[in-house]
Design a protein around this motif. Structure first.
Motif, PDB file in Angstrom:
ATOM      1  N   SER A  63     140.125 117.412  55.361  1.00 25.74           N
ATOM      2  CA  SER A  63     141.110 116.474  54.819  1.00 25.74           C
ATOM      3  C   SER A  63     142.049 115.980  55.915  1.00 25.74           C
ATOM      4  O   SER A  63     142.453 116.732  56.802  1.00 25.74           O
ATOM      5  CB  SER A  63     141.926 117.162  53.706  1.00 25.74           C
ATOM      6  N   ALA A  74     138.753 120.611  51.879  1.00 22.87           N
ATOM      7  CA  ALA A  74     140.131 120.859  52.322  1.00 22.87           C
ATOM      8  C   ALA A  74     140.220 120.972  53.841  1.00 22.87           C
ATOM      9  O   ALA A  74     141.219 120.564  54.446  1.00 22.87           O
ATOM     10  CB  ALA A  74     140.673 122.129  51.663  1.00 22.87           C
ATOM     11  N   GLY A 117     144.506 119.460  57.705  1.00 26.67           N
ATOM     12  CA  GLY A 117     143.470 120.116  56.921  1.00 26.67           C
ATOM     13  C   GLY A 117     143.588 121.622  57.027  1.00 26.67           C
ATOM     14  O   GLY A 117     144.311 122.158  57.878  1.00 26.67           O
ATOM     15  N   PHE A 118     142.885 122.341  56.156  1.00 27.86           N
ATOM     16  CA  PHE A 118     142.917 123.805  56.209  1.00 27.86           C
ATOM     17  C   PHE A 118     142.341 124.284  57.544  1.00 27.86           C
ATOM     18  O   PHE A 118     141.243 123.885  57.916  1.00 27.86           O
ATOM     19  CB  PHE A 118     142.071 124.404  55.076  1.00 27.86           C
ATOM     20  N   ILE A 130     146.107 116.679  54.052  1.00 30.21           N
ATOM     21  CA  ILE A 130     146.707 118.006  53.925  1.00 30.21           C
ATOM     22  C   ILE A 130     147.306 118.407  55.265  1.00 30.21           C
ATOM     23  O   ILE A 130     146.590 118.514  56.262  1.00 30.21           O
ATOM     24  CB  ILE A 130     145.667 119.053  53.471  1.00 30.21           C
ATOM     25  N   GLY A 179     134.872 123.102  47.733  1.00 32.62           N
ATOM     26  CA  GLY A 179     136.272 122.683  47.734  1.00 32.62           C
ATOM     27  C   GLY A 179     136.970 123.028  49.033  1.00 32.62           C
ATOM     28  O   GLY A 179     137.763 122.240  49.568  1.00 32.62           O
ATOM     29  N   TRP A 180     136.665 124.208  49.568  1.00 35.36           N
ATOM     30  CA  TRP A 180     137.287 124.626  50.826  1.00 35.36           C
ATOM     31  C   TRP A 180     136.810 123.737  51.970  1.00 35.36           C
ATOM     32  O   TRP A 180     137.587 123.407  52.888  1.00 35.36           O
ATOM     33  CB  TRP A 180     136.961 126.083  51.130  1.00 35.36           C
ATOM     34  N   ARG A 228     135.636 120.009  61.313  1.00 37.08           N
ATOM     35  CA  ARG A 228     137.078 120.233  61.400  1.00 37.08           C
ATOM     36  C   ARG A 228     137.478 120.725  62.794  1.00 37.08           C
ATOM     37  O   ARG A 228     138.474 120.295  63.373  1.00 37.08           O
ATOM     38  CB  ARG A 228     137.499 121.239  60.335  1.00 37.08           C
TER      39      ARG A 228
END
Length: 246
Positions: A238, A235, A179-180, A241, A231-232, A155
């Motif tokens: 992603s 995210a 993304g987060f 998002i 899950g994080w 990320r």
């Protein structure tokens, strides 16, 4: 992830600007490229870069505190509390380096890279190390924690590559996070602090929250709570998002 990347990549085309308007980037490049002694790189660091280093320092010290907890008695939580507390301090320095860069009107591509590396330590490696210390220690647990760290790594690398292409507002700042952002992993850290306070840890009164599926099997089992990290991780990487920037 601080706002420094928008300084280095936003609004103005840094490849065609020079002098005071480049935020000191050209001067820093020359200092870094010059063969001027063993410690010449220190002269090239801006004040904001040094603050970013403190972010990485907090993350690394958090990892060491998690390791120290593993070496001591399970009921002695002092080192574990310190490990969890250091990560929010990392976020403070992550926030302040951007503020200082804007205040001094000095930015650098090196600062952007330092920011991502420090974030990886403080919000990727350190939370995973704390989770391991608190009881997510089966082979499958560690594999899934590694997946979380790799998602944070991916990320951050994607952010550095795509930040200049993201839609900008009138000030040159990206309109949203894709993304987060990695610092959002502090939400998981908050959950781990709650588990620690309630005794939901390895060696605690109630054991790890949610128990262990397949405990005693050949593959070692897995703690369902590790799914939060999985899950994080998804995210963070992603593409769909979009989180608006404040």
């Amino acid at each position: 992830m601080s706002l420094r990347s928008s300084i280095a990549n936003g609004g103005v085309d840094k490849s065609t600007s020079s002098g005071p308007s480049d935020g000191g980037q050209e001067k820093q490049k020359k200092l870094l490229a010059a063969d001027a002694g063993h410690f010449s790189m220190i002269k090239a660091l801006h004040l904001a870069d040094l603050i970013t280093e403190l972010n990485g320092f907090c993350g690394f010290m958090s990892v060491l505190s998690s390791m120290r907890y593993c070496l001591g008695p399970p009921q002695s939580y002092g080192s574990m509390w310190l490990a969890l507390a250091l990560m929010p301090f990392g976020l403070f320095f992550d926030f302040m380096d951007g503020k200082v860069a804007r205040w001094r009107k000095k930015s650098s591509l090196m600062g952007q890279e330092l920011d991502s590396l420090a974030d990886l330590v403080s919000f990727g490696v350190a939370p995973a190390a704390s989770a391991f210390a608190l009881g997510l220690r089966t082979p499958l647990d560690t594999l899934l924690l590694a997946f979380f760290v790799l998602c944070a790594l991916t990320r951050l690398a994607r952010f550095n590559v795509t930040v200049s292409a993201l839609p900008k507002d009138s000030t040159g700042k990206s309109r949203y996070f894709e993304g987060f952002p990695t610092p959002t992993s502090l939400s998981i850290v908050g959950g781990m602090a709650w588990c620690l306070s309630m005794g939901y840890v390895e060696g605690g009164a109630d054991g790890v929250l949610g128990g262990c599926w397949g405990e005693g099997s050949l593959w070692g089992g897995v703690h369902p709570v590790v799914g939060v990290f999985v899950g994080w991780g998804f995210a963070m990487v992603s593409r769909t998002i979009h989180i608006p920037k404040p």
